[in-house]
Design a protein around this motif. Structure first.
Motif, PDB file in Angstrom:
ATOM      1  N   ILE A 146      42.785  26.432  53.489  1.00 29.47           N
ATOM      2  CA  ILE A 146      41.780  27.436  53.093  1.00 29.47           C
ATOM      3  C   ILE A 146      42.332  28.850  53.278  1.00 29.47           C
ATOM      4  CG2 ILE A 146      39.378  28.180  53.355  1.00 29.47           C
ATOM      5  CD1 ILE A 146      39.660  25.145  52.813  1.00 29.47           C
ATOM      6  N   ILE A 147      42.203  29.640  52.220  1.00 28.88           N
ATOM      7  CA  ILE A 147      42.657  31.034  52.239  1.00 28.88           C
ATOM      8  C   ILE A 147      41.447  31.944  52.065  1.00 28.88           C
ATOM      9  CG2 ILE A 147      44.049  32.748  51.001  1.00 28.88           C
ATOM     10  CD1 ILE A 147      45.819  30.363  50.096  1.00 28.88           C
ATOM     11  N   VAL A 148      41.409  32.995  52.872  1.00 26.28           N
ATOM     12  CA  VAL A 148      40.340  34.000  52.741  1.00 26.28           C
ATOM     13  C   VAL A 148      40.980  35.356  52.489  1.00 26.28           C
ATOM     14  CG1 VAL A 148      38.427  35.169  53.910  1.00 26.28           C
ATOM     15  CG2 VAL A 148      38.801  32.726  54.308  1.00 26.28           C
ATOM     16  N   ILE A 149      40.455  36.088  51.520  1.00 23.38           N
ATOM     17  CA  ILE A 149      40.933  37.452  51.247  1.00 23.38           C
ATOM     18  C   ILE A 149      39.735  38.392  51.320  1.00 23.38           C
ATOM     19  CG2 ILE A 149      42.071  38.969  49.574  1.00 23.38           C
ATOM     20  CD1 ILE A 149      43.371  36.508  48.353  1.00 23.38           C
ATOM     21  N   LEU A 150      39.851  39.413  52.147  1.00 24.82           N
ATOM     22  CA  LEU A 150      38.768  40.395  52.287  1.00 24.82           C
ATOM     23  C   LEU A 150      39.149  41.679  51.554  1.00 24.82           C
ATOM     24  CD1 LEU A 150      38.003  40.068  56.141  1.00 24.82           C
ATOM     25  CD2 LEU A 150      36.965  38.795  54.257  1.00 24.82           C
ATOM     26  N   ASN A 159      48.031  42.910  49.810  1.00 23.89           N
ATOM     27  CA  ASN A 159      47.043  42.897  50.889  1.00 23.89           C
ATOM     28  C   ASN A 159      47.734  43.017  52.248  1.00 23.89           C
ATOM     29  OD1 ASN A 159      44.380  41.918  49.422  1.00 23.89           O
ATOM     30  ND2 ASN A 159      46.055  40.701  48.575  1.00 23.89           N
ATOM     31  N   SER A 160      47.075  43.740  53.144  1.00 22.39           N
ATOM     32  CA  SER A 160      47.614  43.854  54.501  1.00 22.39           C
ATOM     33  C   SER A 160      47.321  42.563  55.280  1.00 22.39           C
ATOM     34  CB  SER A 160      46.973  45.033  55.218  1.00 22.39           C
ATOM     35  OG  SER A 160      45.662  44.694  55.592  1.00 22.39           O
ATOM     36  N   ARG A 161      47.971  42.414  56.400  1.00 16.86           N
ATOM     37  CA  ARG A 161      47.794  41.217  57.219  1.00 16.86           C
ATOM     38  C   ARG A 161      46.442  41.200  57.956  1.00 16.86           C
ATOM     39  NH1 ARG A 161      52.375  38.636  58.021  1.00 16.86           N
ATOM     40  NH2 ARG A 161      52.090  38.135  60.204  1.00 16.86           N
TER      41      ARG A 161
END
Lengths: 62, 62, 62, 62, 62, 62
Positions: free
Chosen positions: A39-43, B46-48
């Protein structure tokens, strides 16, 4: 491979961010029966000059 | 009109970025038989602190 | 975790799709120096009634 | 709930942004017959180092 | 290259779709001062089983 | 306005979908301190012919 992308305002701080990612991930683990490694989450956090609701910039609303 | 959007970590430097865009574009030209002028690539880096894998922030992982 | 999302017309057939995914993945492996297991590709194929260019539906253009 | 997301270059200034959000919202209100409170617009403005057209970085093109 | 992506419910019919694409395009032409040939619109229409508002499926709401 | 978009495989059934939307929404309510009416979830379910991992179509993997 499930990927959860958030488009929202700034998240308050790093701990809120940690809890948020954990809970989004757990929801996907449960829905798909997949291991959490998948599962990957990107905010994506957006400023109030980048978002409009009801035809108005958030920056102009309040 | 094919549009290729990447969500990834930071790309190392401008030359890597140039080669990456070239190769993504070439793959789409070949798959669709369209002229390269039609292909758009967008790199969202995207940043970490914005990405979670396995329920953890990348920033906390290593 | 790099994720490559395509928004495009229908891809011709399964073999074109296989080659396309392979080449997009290879481009990301090279750009990031990551193992290919980390790269995800999503192909969103859109009908000609879902896309507009220059203010016209693709379905009306040709 | 209709959500309109723009991926584009920088928008010139705050007033252009206000008009843009207003007009995108009005188009959605008209298309769906929904109240404007339901319409969300997100403007993702990208630098010329993040976008490629025809296999070239915008930053290299002009 | 500006790309406008809509995530919304089904659009009523082909004519509504045509007008919608025309008006979204015109808004982008005006905001950026770019020729309309540069503007791409993608309409992602979602079923009521794919969308949740306030924690409920749209299909369960009304 | 926070919007949570999932790109994943098919979700098993309508009840799984309901629980998933509820839990994603609750996570956002908690992270932002916003009322649940503000939270939108979109589930994009993809077929195994649309997704590649490690350079291979999911449809070819297992």
């Amino acid at each position: 491979m499930p990927i959860i992308t958030l488009e929202g305002p700034q998240v308050a701080n790093l701990n809120t961010r940690r809890t948020f990612i954990r809970e989004l991930t757990d929801a996907a683990v449960k829905a798909y029966g997949l291991p959490q490694e998948k599962i990957i989450v990107i905010l994506h956090e957006n400023s109030r000059e980048q978002v409009g609701v009801a035809g108005e910039l958030l920056a102009d609303r309040d």
